[in-house]
Design a protein around this motif. Structure first.
Motif, mmCIF file in Angstrom:
data_model
loop_
_atom_site.group_PDB
_atom_site.id
_atom_site.type_symbol
_atom_site.label_atom_id
_atom_site.label_comp_id
_atom_site.label_asym_id
_atom_site.label_seq_id
_atom_site.Cartn_x
_atom_site.Cartn_y
_atom_site.Cartn_z
ATOM 1 N N GLU A 151 0.869 -1.180 0.000
ATOM 2 C CA GLU A 151 0.000 0.000 0.000
ATOM 3 C C GLU A 151 0.900 1.221 0.000
ATOM 4 N N LEU A 152 0.861 1.985 -1.074
ATOM 5 C CA LEU A 152 1.673 3.187 -1.182
ATOM 6 C C LEU A 152 1.132 4.281 -0.259
ATOM 7 N N TYR A 153 2.012 4.830 0.562
ATOM 8 C CA TYR A 153 1.664 5.893 1.504
ATOM 9 C C TYR A 153 1.638 7.220 0.742
ATOM 10 N N THR A 154 0.457 7.779 0.579
ATOM 11 C CA THR A 154 0.253 8.871 -0.385
ATOM 12 C C THR A 154 0.186 10.273 0.224
ATOM 13 N N GLU A 155 0.560 10.446 1.477
ATOM 14 C CA GLU A 155 0.480 11.777 2.082
ATOM 15 C C GLU A 155 1.328 12.799 1.324
ATOM 16 N N ALA A 156 2.556 12.429 0.958
ATOM 17 C CA ALA A 156 3.440 13.373 0.272
ATOM 18 C C ALA A 156 2.833 13.808 -1.059
ATOM 19 N N TYR A 157 2.272 12.850 -1.784
ATOM 20 C CA TYR A 157 1.614 13.187 -3.044
ATOM 21 C C TYR A 157 0.463 14.163 -2.813
ATOM 22 N N ALA A 158 -0.399 13.861 -1.851
ATOM 23 C CA ALA A 158 -1.584 14.688 -1.614
ATOM 24 C C ALA A 158 -1.200 16.106 -1.202
ATOM 25 N N HIS A 159 -0.194 16.227 -0.351
ATOM 26 C CA HIS A 159 0.231 17.547 0.123
ATOM 27 C C HIS A 159 0.763 18.395 -1.030
ATOM 28 N N LYS A 160 1.637 17.802 -1.853
ATOM 29 C CA LYS A 160 2.235 18.555 -2.958
ATOM 30 C C LYS A 160 1.210 18.846 -4.054
ATOM 31 N N PHE A 161 0.314 17.901 -4.287
ATOM 32 C CA PHE A 161 -0.707 18.104 -5.311
ATOM 33 C C PHE A 161 -1.597 19.293 -4.954
ATOM 34 N N SER A 162 -1.911 19.428 -3.668
ATOM 35 C CA SER A 162 -2.777 20.529 -3.223
ATOM 36 C C SER A 162 -2.130 21.889 -3.466
ATOM 37 N N ARG A 163 -0.810 21.903 -3.643
ATOM 38 C CA ARG A 163 -0.073 23.140 -3.922
ATOM 39 C C ARG A 163 0.243 23.287 -5.405
ATOM 40 N N GLY A 164 -0.375 22.440 -6.214
ATOM 41 C CA GLY A 164 -0.216 22.557 -7.648
ATOM 42 C C GLY A 164 0.962 21.813 -8.236
ATOM 43 N N ASN A 165 1.624 20.988 -7.435
ATOM 44 C CA ASN A 165 2.812 20.270 -7.895
ATOM 45 C C ASN A 165 2.423 18.896 -8.443
ATOM 46 N N ARG A 166 2.249 18.809 -9.745
ATOM 47 C CA ARG A 166 1.885 17.537 -10.370
ATOM 48 C C ARG A 166 3.067 16.575 -10.464
ATOM 49 N N GLU A 167 4.290 17.095 -10.296
ATOM 50 C CA GLU A 167 5.477 16.233 -10.336
ATOM 51 C C GLU A 167 5.526 15.278 -9.149
ATOM 52 N N ALA A 168 4.705 15.539 -8.135
ATOM 53 C CA ALA A 168 4.690 14.681 -6.946
ATOM 54 C C ALA A 168 4.265 13.252 -7.263
ATOM 55 N N ILE A 169 3.653 13.043 -8.410
ATOM 56 C CA ILE A 169 3.205 11.707 -8.780
ATOM 57 C C ILE A 169 4.355 10.819 -9.240
ATOM 58 N N LYS A 170 5.485 11.410 -9.636
ATOM 59 C CA LYS A 170 6.552 10.638 -10.289
ATOM 60 C C LYS A 170 7.114 9.501 -9.436
#
Length: 237
Positions: A151-170
């Motif tokens: 199970e991938l822990y997605t907090e970092a993705y969610a936090h960065k995405f909320s600030r407009g950082n789509r690169e967080a998905i990489k």
């Protein structure tokens, strides 16, 4: 289609805040399955401050979709899971006083322990998943434990995405690619929401299940649980 498993811990938190049995977690589990959710997740902690161990037993006959129990595999947790026999157990390295999950396993450092626990669950017909950070070394380590899924822990993705950082998905895309190569099933969870779930789903190949609780319950306060679940299912198509 990626399965939506609804984490109902927050319903138990609300119930416990006043004592009694309102809202009723078993009825809520029945309802969200009726609304289309494809799984129920609970995460009992040692202090039982939200979901109680008894809830795990009470829910067993009512969950006709997938039943996922998360937690740190201390002795009491292991015994409960072996008695309840859910569809899946997700191992999370929570500290006793953790407010919420805040890190994945070090699958290399704790390999021997995880191998032993996972073998016990799998020998009893319970699918296993390990909560991991989006780190390629940890994915490789997870494979060595014998787990069925991560199970991938997605907090970092969610936090960065909320600030407009789509690169967080990489990093998640890279880890998913490796997991697919290693034939590890992929789940994901933590801070996923209506805002960020579709982009995540579209970029993660082989995503089998997402477990969503806090955001889904918060969104339901405004939009209603049935509407929210249908919105998630639409975004996960």
């Amino acid at each position: 289609m990626t399965k939506l498993s609804v984490n109902i811990n927050k319903i138990a938190t609300l119930r416990n805040s006043r004592g009694g049995d309102v809202p009723n977690v078993v009825q809520f589990a029945r309802d969200v399955q009726g609304f289309g959710a494809e799984g129920i997740t609970i995460h009992p902690r040692p202090d039982e401050r939200h979901i109680r161990y008894q809830d795990a037993y009470d829910l067993k006959p009512e969950v006709y979709t997938e039943y996922n129990i998360e937690g740190n595999p201390i002795a009491k947790f292991i015994d409960m899971v072996l008695e309840v026999r859910p569809t899946q157990v997700t191992l999370v390295p929570d500290a006793v006083d953790a407010i919420t999950s805040n890190a994945g396993w070090d699958t290399i450092k704790h390999k021997d322990f995880l191998v032993e626990v996972i073998q016990e669950f799998k020998s009893n017909g319970i699918r296993t998943s390990i909560f991991v950070d989006p780190d390629l070394h940890q994915i490789e380590g997870a494979k060595e434990t014998g787990t069925d899924r991560i199970e991938l822990y997605t907090e970092a993705y969610a936090h960065k995405f909320s600030r407009g950082n789509r690169e967080a998905i990489k990093p998640y895309m890279e880890c998913a690619g490796l997991a697919n190569t290693l034939q590890l099933g992929i789940n994901a969870g933590h801070d996923l929401s209506l805002e960020n779930i579709q982009f995540f789903k579209e970029n993660i190949t082989g995503l089998l299940e997402v477990s969503i609780g806090h955001a889904l319950i918060a969104e339901s306060l405004y939009l209603g649980a049935e509407n929210v679940i249908k919105m998630y299912l639409d975004k996960l198509k």
